[in-house]
Write an enzyme that holds these catalytic residues in place. Sequence first.
Site, PDB file in Angstrom:
ATOM      1  N   CYS B 470       0.854  -1.198   0.000  1.00  0.00           N
ATOM      2  CA  CYS B 470       0.000   0.000   0.000  1.00  0.00           C
ATOM      3  C   CYS B 470       0.874   1.226   0.000  1.00  0.00           C
ATOM      4  O   CYS B 470       1.159   1.819  -1.015  1.00  0.00           O
ATOM      5  CB  CYS B 470      -0.872   0.025   1.242  1.00  0.00           C
ATOM      6  N   GLU B 472       3.366   1.361   2.817  1.00  0.00           N
ATOM      7  CA  GLU B 472       4.440   1.090   3.763  1.00  0.00           C
ATOM      8  C   GLU B 472       5.752   0.929   3.025  1.00  0.00           C
ATOM      9  O   GLU B 472       5.801   0.342   1.964  1.00  0.00           O
ATOM     10  CB  GLU B 472       4.114  -0.159   4.591  1.00  0.00           C
TER      11      GLU B 472
END
Lengths: 282, 826
Positions: B470, B472
């Site tokens: 996503c 991270e």
Amino acid sequence: MKPFENGCSPLTVFDIKRYAINDGPGIRTTIFLKGCPLRCVWCHNPESWLPKPEILFKQQKCIGCNTCGIHPHQREMLTRMTNDESRFARNDECELPSNLESDSYSSSVTRHSSFVTRHSSFVTRHSSFDIRHSSFDIRHSSFDIRHSSFDIRHSSFKDCPTLALEMCGRDYTVEELLAEIEKERDIMIDSGGGVTISGGEPLFGMTHDQSRFARNDECALSSDMESDSYSSLVTRHSSFVTRHSSFVIRHSSFVIRHSSFVIRHSSFVIRHSSFVISYSSS
Amino acid sequence: MNFTIKHPENEGGMNERIRRLRQQNFDTPTTLSIERALIETEFYKQNYGTMSTPVLRAKNFYEICKRKSIYIGEDELIVGERGPKPKAVPTFPELTCHSVEDLHTLNSRQLQPYTISQEDIDTYEREVIPYWKGKTQRERIFNHVSKEWEEAYHAGVFTEFMEQRAAGHTAMDGKMYGEGLLDVKARIEKRIAELDYINDPEATDKQQELEAMAISCDAAILFAERHAELAEKMAEELEREMTNDESRFARNDECDNSSFVTRHSSLEYRVLELRKIADVCRWVPAHAPRDMWEAIQMYWFVHLGTVTELNGWDSMNPGHIDQHLWPFYEKGVKDGTLTRDQAKELLSCLWIKFNNQPAPPKVGVTALESGTYNDFTNINIGGVDREGNSAANELSYIILEIQEELHELQPGLSIHIAENTPDEFLLEGIKVIRQGHGYPSIFNPDTYIKELVREGKSLEDAREGGCSGCIEVGAFGKEAYLLTGYLNTPKILEITLNNGIDPETGKKLGLETGDPREFKSYEELYDAWHKQMVYFVNLKLSVNNYIERMFSLYAPATFLSLYIDDCIEKGKDYYSGGARYNTTYIQCTGLGTITDCFSTLKKHVFEDKRYTMDEVLQACAKNWGGGEAMRLYIRNHTPFFGNDDPYADEIAVRVYDDLVKAIEGRPNTRGGKTQLNMLSTTCHNYFGSVCGATPNGRYAHFAISDGTSPSHGSDTHGPTAVIKSLGKLDQTKSGGTLLNVRFTPALLRRDEDMKKLGYLIRTYFKFGGHHIQFNIVDTATLLDAQKHPDQYRDLLVRVAGYSDYFNDMTEQLQNEIIARTENEAV
Ligand code: SF4
């Protein structure tokens, strides 16, 4: 030297839009000044007509909670008096002249006609007088009297939970306005953008206090301006005003009587705009 | 070896092959395969207890590679599937064993079904389920956790990523392109020979782990070899067919000359292709790849290996693929063995492969919380190289083209825009964004490099890092960063406002921090929330470490460990601290919502005293029933986050900083530390669904805000105000923030508008923004899509760190996306 130190009356702003990408080069902050001499039927923002803050009433937002304490009947009147954007919603998309004549808008125009008519008569009267501002202002105040009955309730409109009743327009001192502009400085500079003054008719709104400008004229356009980090804005800004005035002039061809008025004012404003800018650096 | 196949169709754009593969992928239903579970169960029944865990796991992996069905599809150039065929998902009973009811539900549910036959369900019930009873990772975890943890978990105060899947969020660096598995194996053997059994008390453990890694090398080589054999067999069959054709033609059975020639020549091409596939699979992953084709196939085998040995959460990821493949591309083009179109075709084949991998189905809370159907692969392009130079190259542009043409669910794409990235690249990226599929998302290496360095990585390793799933970020190929679950910050406020009780479940979940009606000041309220928040963070952390150990003890990842430095050097597994860097993240959700709640209470209760605390609490308890005027007043008269309003922004900064302080720096079990992350994926919907009405005027059970975005409809001053608000957070203190912005298509109509969007992005990044993404779709379209789903089968919409088909979303999620603030042209 601070040119506005003598107490310049504030400018009435009815909206400030950030990330304005259709108002000139780069990413801009558009300041919509309140007040316009015209009363075009197709106007998208009739709430910008009066050159002073006023309360708007948007009936579709009203949940009838009565927090404002305004009698429903009066709210009803307010609906008629003030402007409901949605009624004008699509007007801005039209080719102005053809739509006016082709009547495709007749229903909307008719629905609104009492309002428009009332205003148009005001416009007519106004335009015959507008060579002298003083007389215009007199005229103007009589118009405002009609509004004043609602102004009495200013104390409670702020409690309206839904913003059905909302103060449209706020007086900004030049300092406050500059502070707003400052918020967007990074993105405006990075993108080659700047500030766009719009309206209403910005020329109209900006000049409604002539004496202020008279005083400002006396201050030499300071050399601050040139050494100033804001100077790029100045150029863009004034060019925009120029562009904008030509737009107004186009409008004026429909309201022929207005044209001289507008042109005269535009020169005023260009001077003014340099001021706003030079001020920021001092 | 260096021949390439010139196919007549092979000209620019999405060619016929890719079109067919894409369509096939689109039409293939997702099925559940029990093959892996059967092989594994049989293996465990025979071998469990006879060898050390790492060796057991490696041999289990070897067994699967040896026995699983092999698939090579028509038209394919890059080969290999996780299941027996495309979109057939294996299960991982050693982690979570699906029950018969689970399987029935998966088979019959409307949204995101996984087809499975009754016969397979019966086999599963007979062969698989009984063996794993009581032995799964999931049961180990739930048998261990405290009552407090379990209640908070079920109430939705936090989630737990690793209760039913392995940790994921792994991305590769470039080492696989310079070293074959035989070389890796040699390295392992050398390490084993060096072990000092007298002075190193861990030498035996290391020996077992290293032996397991060596077995994993063999497993992957065998897996590839089996593909080579199949390809060769298929080639021979085709040749036989052609000979038959020819003899028929000679006998004049076939009168249509031209169709014969066409068919014949296309068969001829396919034979050549299959032979090449066989050659490629014989060479990689055993040896270092020599050309683009081999390099891509190399990656794909490594990818399949990691997702076969364990079902790591989303995002096994090639890392900076444009940088990794560049030498192969450059060499191929220079020596005339590769054209741009061929490179594009090969990459497109890989793209299709990514989209063939639906996520293993989830159960329980995780199934509610995670509405994702596919595992994420977030391709990183652009950015900087290890020396800090701009890394965007021709392949980056090719990848943008592919992404635009294929616009599939997976892989996702992110463009990485450092200060030194050329504007041209950003603009090309924005052109794809304008298509409205929700990608690429945009990352700022200048910020995330600082984040990674702050967490202790070397500057070079940080530069090689990026985003895996996503938002991270991690040091690619060198870090084991485990995302352990989300924290529901508004829910913690709800519990605080009820003095430790969760009004939804009626249970006492938190501390007794006092009746808020008695609070004299805003500070008292904030302190109470702060105490609760620290309490729940600690509760979660106490179990995180336990779960980490369970993976180390029962489910080491001996194949993945081959590709993460310094597992081999240390002789330690990915899950046991073998990686150079070891981070544990907790992802906090709802910053916008909680800021708005605090702002509401501070302003209207404590400062203006317009409402009493009791009035607000009662209204929330009644879900604003009878309190609509109050609710609307709050919605319209409160400074909310995302408007560049210092009143709200200061609250957000304080909450954020306190979350950092509560989470950061706790030791994990792998020699690393815990850190804060701010992603939400779809969890903000689940978290909203378990949270009653909140003081900011939010209705009960509606989504909370996602990532670090403002809450729905709260940002009314346009995108520049949003980025300024977000810019006030020191984003380098987290491992990622997420900002969703929804634009109407009108905002990107002209080319000039795209440039302006570019400036907006650059300015946000100058403010220290980590990530920003755009949904270019108007409300009318979304509403229409809700009404006429079949007309919008391929409407891809950005959700959180990923895009998904609008039709595949729950109605709740659809409504949430519609409620996001839409920025219109002004
Ligand atoms: S307070 Fe606002 S919403 Fe309520 S009755 Fe008055 S105008 Fe309508």
